[in-house]
Design a protein around this motif. Sequence first.
Motif, PDB file in Angstrom:
ATOM      1  N   ASP A  22      42.816  46.640  42.551  1.00 55.24           N
ATOM      2  CA  ASP A  22      43.020  45.176  42.616  1.00 55.24           C
ATOM      3  C   ASP A  22      42.132  44.417  41.635  1.00 55.24           C
ATOM      4  O   ASP A  22      42.153  43.183  41.619  1.00 55.24           O
ATOM      5  CB  ASP A  22      42.760  44.679  44.048  1.00 55.24           C
ATOM      6  CG  ASP A  22      43.739  45.288  45.027  1.00 55.24           C
ATOM      7  OD1 ASP A  22      44.869  45.621  44.603  1.00 55.24           O
ATOM      8  OD2 ASP A  22      43.374  45.454  46.208  1.00 55.24           O
ATOM      9  N   ARG A  23      41.330  45.132  40.875  1.00 50.13           N
ATOM     10  CA  ARG A  23      40.407  44.521  39.895  1.00 50.13           C
ATOM     11  C   ARG A  23      39.508  43.471  40.559  1.00 50.13           C
ATOM     12  O   ARG A  23      39.285  42.398  40.013  1.00 50.13           O
ATOM     13  CB  ARG A  23      41.199  43.944  38.715  1.00 50.13           C
ATOM     14  CG  ARG A  23      42.086  44.998  38.028  1.00 50.13           C
ATOM     15  CD  ARG A  23      42.944  44.423  36.918  1.00 50.13           C
ATOM     16  NE  ARG A  23      42.118  43.983  35.810  1.00 50.13           N
ATOM     17  CZ  ARG A  23      42.330  42.849  35.132  1.00 50.13           C
ATOM     18  NH1 ARG A  23      43.323  42.048  35.465  1.00 50.13           N
ATOM     19  NH2 ARG A  23      41.561  42.514  34.133  1.00 50.13           N
ATOM     20  N   VAL A  24      39.038  43.829  41.764  1.00 53.31           N
ATOM     21  CA  VAL A  24      38.160  42.937  42.527  1.00 53.31           C
ATOM     22  C   VAL A  24      36.825  43.636  42.740  1.00 53.31           C
ATOM     23  O   VAL A  24      36.785  44.848  42.994  1.00 53.31           O
ATOM     24  CB  VAL A  24      38.788  42.614  43.911  1.00 53.31           C
ATOM     25  CG1 VAL A  24      37.781  41.937  44.831  1.00 53.31           C
ATOM     26  CG2 VAL A  24      40.028  41.734  43.743  1.00 53.31           C
ATOM     27  N   ILE A  25      35.739  42.879  42.650  1.00 56.55           N
ATOM     28  CA  ILE A  25      34.437  43.442  42.987  1.00 56.55           C
ATOM     29  C   ILE A  25      33.670  42.479  43.884  1.00 56.55           C
ATOM     30  O   ILE A  25      33.680  41.269  43.674  1.00 56.55           O
ATOM     31  CB  ILE A  25      33.635  43.828  41.713  1.00 56.55           C
ATOM     32  CG1 ILE A  25      32.403  44.659  42.088  1.00 56.55           C
ATOM     33  CG2 ILE A  25      33.233  42.617  40.880  1.00 56.55           C
ATOM     34  CD1 ILE A  25      31.816  45.444  40.924  1.00 56.55           C
ATOM     35  N   PHE A  26      33.070  43.043  44.941  1.00 58.00           N
ATOM     36  CA  PHE A  26      32.176  42.298  45.825  1.00 58.00           C
ATOM     37  C   PHE A  26      30.753  42.689  45.433  1.00 58.00           C
ATOM     38  O   PHE A  26      30.395  43.869  45.501  1.00 58.00           O
ATOM     39  CB  PHE A  26      32.449  42.653  47.287  1.00 58.00           C
ATOM     40  CG  PHE A  26      33.864  42.366  47.709  1.00 58.00           C
ATOM     41  CD1 PHE A  26      34.240  41.084  48.104  1.00 58.00           C
ATOM     42  CD2 PHE A  26      34.835  43.361  47.694  1.00 58.00           C
ATOM     43  CE1 PHE A  26      35.553  40.805  48.488  1.00 58.00           C
ATOM     44  CE2 PHE A  26      36.153  43.101  48.079  1.00 58.00           C
ATOM     45  CZ  PHE A  26      36.510  41.825  48.472  1.00 58.00           C
ATOM     46  N   THR A  27      29.976  41.723  45.015  1.00 59.79           N
ATOM     47  CA  THR A  27      28.698  42.068  44.369  1.00 59.79           C
ATOM     48  C   THR A  27      27.482  41.959  45.274  1.00 59.79           C
ATOM     49  O   THR A  27      26.388  42.311  44.850  1.00 59.79           O
ATOM     50  CB  THR A  27      28.434  41.142  43.166  1.00 59.79           C
ATOM     51  OG1 THR A  27      28.096  39.839  43.649  1.00 59.79           O
ATOM     52  CG2 THR A  27      29.644  41.052  42.246  1.00 59.79           C
ATOM     53  N   GLY A  28      27.644  41.453  46.525  1.00 56.73           N
ATOM     54  CA  GLY A  28      26.432  41.125  47.284  1.00 56.73           C
ATOM     55  C   GLY A  28      25.572  40.209  46.442  1.00 56.73           C
ATOM     56  O   GLY A  28      26.073  39.482  45.568  1.00 56.73           O
ATOM     57  N   ASP A  29      24.257  40.275  46.642  1.00 57.36           N
ATOM     58  CA  ASP A  29      23.384  39.313  45.957  1.00 57.36           C
ATOM     59  C   ASP A  29      22.972  39.750  44.552  1.00 57.36           C
ATOM     60  O   ASP A  29      22.027  39.206  43.978  1.00 57.36           O
ATOM     61  CB  ASP A  29      22.151  39.016  46.812  1.00 57.36           C
ATOM     62  CG  ASP A  29      22.500  38.094  47.959  1.00 57.36           C
ATOM     63  OD1 ASP A  29      23.686  37.719  48.077  1.00 57.36           O
ATOM     64  OD2 ASP A  29      21.605  37.742  48.744  1.00 57.36           O
ATOM     65  N   ILE A  30      23.701  40.696  43.980  1.00 66.62           N
ATOM     66  CA  ILE A  30      23.542  40.973  42.551  1.00 66.62           C
ATOM     67  C   ILE A  30      24.095  39.783  41.756  1.00 66.62           C
ATOM     68  O   ILE A  30      23.757  39.590  40.603  1.00 66.62           O
ATOM     69  CB  ILE A  30      24.221  42.317  42.187  1.00 66.62           C
ATOM     70  CG1 ILE A  30      23.390  43.465  42.776  1.00 66.62           C
ATOM     71  CG2 ILE A  30      24.410  42.518  40.701  1.00 66.62           C
ATOM     72  CD1 ILE A  30      21.960  43.559  42.251  1.00 66.62           C
ATOM     73  N   LEU A  31      24.895  38.958  42.422  1.00 63.13           N
ATOM     74  CA  LEU A  31      25.326  37.715  41.772  1.00 63.13           C
ATOM     75  C   LEU A  31      25.136  36.516  42.681  1.00 63.13           C
ATOM     76  O   LEU A  31      25.554  36.534  43.844  1.00 63.13           O
ATOM     77  CB  LEU A  31      26.807  37.782  41.408  1.00 63.13           C
ATOM     78  CG  LEU A  31      27.238  38.389  40.089  1.00 63.13           C
ATOM     79  CD1 LEU A  31      28.692  38.031  39.858  1.00 63.13           C
ATOM     80  CD2 LEU A  31      26.383  37.929  38.925  1.00 63.13           C
TER      81      LEU A  31
END
Length: 324
Positions: free
Chosen positions: A190-199
């Motif tokens: 799905d070309r999705v990323i969940f980054t948490g607090d890296i962003l």
Amino acid sequence: MNPITSKWPYNKGLQDLGNGCYAYLQPDGSWGWSNAGLVVDSGQSMLVDTLFDLKLTREMLATMRRAEPAATSKIATLVNTHSNGDHCFGNELVEGAEIIASKGCDEEMREDGGAKRLADMKRNASAMGETGAYFARIFAPFDFEGINMPMPTTTFTGNLERKVGNKTVRLIEVGPAHTRGDILAYVPADRVIFTGDILFINGHPIIWAGPIGNWIKACQLMLDLDVENVVPGHGPITDKKGVAAMKGYFEYIQAQTRKRYDAGMSISEAANDISLADYSSWGDAERIVINVASLYREFSGGKMTANIVDLFGLMAQIDKDRRH
Ligand SMILES: [Zn+2]
């Protein structure tokens, strides 16, 4: 720099990214107002992070159950991107789930005083002067009483893949950076990323752990991935523009802090001296204090460490100066 713009609305609640990927957003993304993620496929689901307290997490789970009743009636897998409470204090509400975190995250969770420490600090805030007032203000919306956070049941280092239905989710360890054990959750199909607090988007990030080089590398890793939608730990949904902005910020403060460290400035002097004019549209600028302190610790090979209460005191001061 202008605020990062997003093609997605930044409203409280669930944002459907399509094909079974969802972001749960909590504006304005400041202290404790974190985002979470949901991946659904073929009647199965994975939750990426819970929220800062039980009430907020309950509300989020109810919203998810309305959107995806079949897949979320039992959430089999919960991923904690890192150990900060705004990403895991609601864990107990995802009953019976496998809880996945990095080994570093798990260690940090076990060493940290958890919700009890924050509840105690909130109760004692009135005895802590200006620092206490600042602390009480930023954590006022959250209820840390009565939280019993279950610890991870599966830990890993490096990479871990999990199937949600027929969909692959890649968990990629990039810490220590924001904390000791940060991970990204990437859904390649799905070309999705969940980054948490890296962003953090449109807010200043906070370097609790470092080294900053790991964080810059993590940004580069995301820039090299095939992704369209990037769900940050705090702030609006973004794309690679938001990742590039975060990387630029770290390169800037690394160079600026190094100059002042070499010149013999104190942490407080350096934090006050570094111009954040290019980032004036980002919130929580007082976090420069923690970031400078973490860089001083890194530059000194661990010799220069600062007490967290003193750092909160410095943040309170900078925050007050900015408000008046
Ligand atoms: Zn957070």
